[in-house]
Design a protein around this motif. Sequence first.
Motif, PDB file in Angstrom:
ATOM      1  N   ILE A  38       0.828  -1.200   0.000  1.00 45.80           N
ATOM      2  CA  ILE A  38       0.000   0.000   0.000  1.00 45.80           C
ATOM      3  C   ILE A  38       0.866   1.255   0.000  1.00 45.80           C
ATOM      4  N   TYR A  65      -5.790  -6.287   1.329  1.00 46.68           N
ATOM      5  CA  TYR A  65      -5.831  -4.826   1.314  1.00 46.68           C
ATOM      6  C   TYR A  65      -6.906  -4.376   0.334  1.00 46.68           C
ATOM      7  N   GLU A  67      -8.954  -0.406  -0.971  1.00 47.68           N
ATOM      8  CA  GLU A  67      -8.998   1.040  -0.806  1.00 47.68           C
ATOM      9  C   GLU A  67     -10.448   1.497  -0.842  1.00 47.68           C
ATOM     10  N   TRP A  72      -6.426   3.308   2.300  1.00 49.29           N
ATOM     11  CA  TRP A  72      -6.165   1.869   2.290  1.00 49.29           C
ATOM     12  C   TRP A  72      -6.623   1.230   3.591  1.00 49.29           C
TER      13      TRP A  72
END
Length: 147
Positions: A38, A65, A67, A72
């Motif tokens: 990230i 992960y 967004e 993030w």
Amino acid sequence: MIEFRVGQFVKSSAHRLGVGKCLRVSGENVEIEYFDSISSASRCRVMARRSQVKPVQVSLQRRCYWEDETGWRVGRVVWAGDRQYGVRLPNSDLDLMVPEEQLYVRWDKPITDPVDVLAARGNESPYFHLRRRPFVAAVMALVKGEH
């Protein structure tokens, strides 16, 4: 013939870089994008023959992960469904449903600069550190012949 979707998790036997995302299909070629961190906007992109690529599901408990409007987010995969994943937030019992196209997992290359990841708050939660430390110490003692 396997049909691929943009944003689908895939693995390529030609590159052996771990899990990536199908970015584009063009005839007999599949463009795959690999996620590093990230803390980095750049992503590795490679082409592979369709016959060398297979769709995969991300394994349970894998760090992931995505967004959203806040930036993030980091979590762990707790269930896999049809084109979506259940993700548990760190130190929480809260599970979120995240579409596969929005979810990322790291490729198999080691992190180049962990300081950048720490600064971006993309590191693992320290929750299990105290439980892991005795195990790691015991294994290291065995490796060093200190048993």
